[in-house]
Design a protein around this motif. Structure first.
Motif, PDB file in Angstrom:
ATOM      1  N   UNK A  50      24.066  46.714  67.774  1.00 55.31           N
ATOM      2  CA  UNK A  50      23.668  47.961  67.117  1.00 55.31           C
ATOM      3  C   UNK A  50      22.851  48.860  68.045  1.00 55.31           C
ATOM      4  N   UNK A  51      23.032  50.161  67.871  1.00 53.84           N
ATOM      5  CA  UNK A  51      22.292  51.168  68.637  1.00 53.84           C
ATOM      6  C   UNK A  51      21.474  52.026  67.678  1.00 53.84           C
ATOM      7  N   UNK A  52      20.212  52.232  68.012  1.00 49.91           N
ATOM      8  CA  UNK A  52      19.336  53.062  67.192  1.00 49.91           C
ATOM      9  C   UNK A  52      19.488  54.524  67.594  1.00 49.91           C
ATOM     10  N   UNK A  53      20.532  55.138  67.094  1.00 50.93           N
ATOM     11  CA  UNK A  53      20.745  56.569  67.279  1.00 50.93           C
ATOM     12  C   UNK A  53      21.422  57.113  66.037  1.00 50.93           C
ATOM     13  N   UNK A  73      15.746  61.139  70.955  1.00 51.74           N
ATOM     14  CA  UNK A  73      14.986  59.961  70.530  1.00 51.74           C
ATOM     15  C   UNK A  73      15.735  58.659  70.802  1.00 51.74           C
ATOM     16  N   UNK A  74      16.782  58.706  71.594  1.00 48.54           N
ATOM     17  CA  UNK A  74      17.650  57.551  71.843  1.00 48.54           C
ATOM     18  C   UNK A  74      17.058  56.724  72.992  1.00 48.54           C
ATOM     19  N   UNK A  75      16.281  55.713  72.649  1.00 55.59           N
ATOM     20  CA  UNK A  75      15.512  54.958  73.639  1.00 55.59           C
ATOM     21  C   UNK A  75      16.405  54.276  74.674  1.00 55.59           C
ATOM     22  N   UNK A  76      17.500  53.667  74.230  1.00 54.81           N
ATOM     23  CA  UNK A  76      18.329  52.918  75.178  1.00 54.81           C
ATOM     24  C   UNK A  76      19.043  53.821  76.176  1.00 54.81           C
ATOM     25  N   UNK A 104       9.238  51.709  70.731  1.00 54.40           N
ATOM     26  CA  UNK A 104       8.110  51.174  69.957  1.00 54.40           C
ATOM     27  C   UNK A 104       8.077  51.783  68.554  1.00 54.40           C
ATOM     28  N   UNK A 105       8.591  53.003  68.421  1.00 52.03           N
ATOM     29  CA  UNK A 105       8.547  53.707  67.142  1.00 52.03           C
ATOM     30  C   UNK A 105       9.699  53.309  66.223  1.00 52.03           C
ATOM     31  N   UNK A 106      10.920  53.190  66.787  1.00 51.95           N
ATOM     32  CA  UNK A 106      12.043  52.934  65.890  1.00 51.95           C
ATOM     33  C   UNK A 106      13.152  52.116  66.550  1.00 51.95           C
ATOM     34  N   UNK A 107      12.770  51.136  67.363  1.00 53.12           N
ATOM     35  CA  UNK A 107      13.778  50.264  67.962  1.00 53.12           C
ATOM     36  C   UNK A 107      13.853  48.932  67.258  1.00 53.12           C
ATOM     37  N   UNK A 108      14.970  48.252  67.430  1.00 54.20           N
ATOM     38  CA  UNK A 108      15.121  46.907  66.902  1.00 54.20           C
ATOM     39  C   UNK A 108      14.447  45.915  67.844  1.00 54.20           C
ATOM     40  N   UNK A 122      13.791  46.549  71.808  1.00 55.98           N
ATOM     41  CA  UNK A 122      12.444  46.471  72.400  1.00 55.98           C
ATOM     42  C   UNK A 122      12.435  45.484  73.565  1.00 55.98           C
ATOM     43  N   UNK A 123      13.089  44.345  73.391  1.00 53.06           N
ATOM     44  CA  UNK A 123      13.175  43.362  74.472  1.00 53.06           C
ATOM     45  C   UNK A 123      13.962  43.930  75.651  1.00 53.06           C
TER      46      UNK A 123
END
Length: 439
Positions: free
Chosen positions: A10-13, A49-52, A82-86, A90-91
């Motif tokens: 999964x991707x947090x976007x 906001x797409x951390x990856x 840190x705000x909205x990642x799985x 985060x790892x």
């Protein structure tokens, strides 16, 4: 979160477009193919906001030795994840942050932990692998075996049509001495994705290690024109073709390849590749009895003025010392040796005393003090693997020892080493040297 990466994670976007550009960018990054930067930048622009996406861009900056940009991007990724990642994301970001910020040992440990939990997170799995991966530059004497062990353990998580994994599995076996199996796997990976510089590179290695130099030259001649000169491995893959030309005693062809693709003024490769390719090619050319054209050593030395001035990167240290010795800069070699010796004494150099030893040996070799070179290198021969890189790259050090035996009159040890090499890999050059000893 409404999308997945290319391996089902999964991707947090919130943006399908950003996810698509991220997937494409990571594929290009992992195949060392031009266009990765643009694709990842588009992912970031589409979803700020797409951390990856920031993390992958940071990795690409790091590969390009753009360290300030890499650190800025990974810092942004850390803030966002840190705000909205799985937990996985985060790892993922943490591992890349450790690697980018120079904490290699911690990065390796965390990458291995991450890979056990999320084996299909291939951007992280890629970090320990490769000639310049965290295993190779760990200072371990058994890093070739460690790569095989990791890949074989995680193989059940990948299918037979996974171009990325099959390529690296083949590479790992080739470098660990299982060359026939490694070549078979790598050819399969290459066929699955030909627009993959890492596959062409790995296959070139497998051919070289198997003594199939003509195959390697044909492969590279047919493949390299499809790879833009901006590609980070363009010069290095051409270097393999130049080595094959030297193997068949064609210095004119080897020099033409070097001039067109490899020398610092034309290569767009990573600085570590540019330095090591120039140093090892020119050293081989000269050591094998050919003339190095005027100015080539000086050009390599001039390039070195802008990189790796601080000792402590073992693989780069060795090649920097070779170039300095070649241009007669004894002071530079001696200062590097002293700095490396200090690091060894404090336990800060993972590869250990083999690194300053090779640097001293290079100076003795260029001084034509071959007995001294052999005296320094012989007890360290089993430790050279600790500097990292590939077998083809480290072969320069073995050649240095072999030629030092030959030129200092120690024919018995030279013959023994040649016997071992010819048993391991057929080589026209070694056959010629063996005939010289017999005469």
């Amino acid at each position: 979160m409404n999308d997945l990466d290319n391996h089902g994670l999964p991707l947090s976007t919130s943006s399908d477009l950003a996810a698509g550009r991220y997937r494409h960018g990571v594929d290009l990054l992992l195949s060392a193919w031009p266009g990765a930067a643009e694709a990842l930048d588009e992912a970031i622009a589409t979803d700020p906001d797409f951390a990856l996406a920031y993390a992958a861009r940071a990795r690409l900056h790091a590969v390009r030795s753009e360290i300030a940009s890499a650190k800025a991007k990974i810092e942004k990724a850390e803030e966002l994840v840190a705000r909205h990642g799985t937990e996985r994301e985060r790892s993922h970001v943490q591992v890349l942050s450790l690697a980018i910020n120079g904490q290699a040992a911690r990065a390796l440990a965390r990458a291995l932990q991450h890979a056990e939990q999320w084996p299909r997170d291939i951007l992280i799995l890629s970090l320990p692998l490769g000639a310049f991966g965290l295993f190779a530059f760990s200072g371990m004497a058994d890093h070739d075996q460690a790569r095989v062990d990791l890949c074989e353990r995680l193989a059940p998580n990948f299918g037979a049509d996974d171009w990325w994994f099959i390529t690296y599995l083949g590479w790992a076996h080739t470098e660990n001495g299982n060359v026939t199996h490694g070549r078979d796997l790598t050819e399969r990976g290459y066929d699955l994705r030909i627009e993959n510089a890492n596959a062409a590179h790995a296959l070139s290695h497998a051919m070289y290690e198997g003594g199939a130099n003509e195959d390697a030259e044909r492969l590279i001649a047919g493949w390299l024109p499809r790879y833009d000169r901006a590609g980070i491995l363009h010069g290095h893959i051409a270097w393999h073709s130049a080595l094959a030309a030297l193997e068949r005693d064609d210095p004119a062809r080897a020099l033409a390849i070097y001039a067109d693709h490899v020398q610092p003024s034309v290569s767009n490769g990573m600085p570590v590749n540019v330095v090591s390719d120039a140093a090892s090619f020119l050293w081989r050319l000269q050591a094998y009895g050919h003339t190095v054209p005027a100015g080539l050593w000086a050009q390599a030395s001039s390039y070195c003025d802008h990189c790796f001035q601080r000792a402590g990167f073992a693989f780069a240290d060795v090649h920097m010392a070779v170039i300095a010795a070649a241009v007669g800069n004894r002071q530079a070699v001696e200062e590097r040796v002293q700095s490396l010796t200090d690091l060894v004494e404090t336990g800060a150099l993972a590869a250990g005393p083999v690194v300053p030893a090779i640097c001293r040996a290079a100076l003795s070799f260029f001084d034509e003090n071959y007995a001294d070179c052999a005296r320094i290198l012989e007890p360290m021969a089993g430790e050279v693997v600790r500097i990292g890189g590939s077998g083809a790259q480290r072969e320069m050090i073995e050649d240095m020892l072999l030629l030092s035996f030959m030129r200092s009159g120690n024919t018995a040890k030279a013959r023994l080493l040649l016997d071992q090499r010819l048993h391991r890999r057929p080589s026209p050059r070694d056959t010629r040297w063996y005939a010289t000893l017999a005469a």
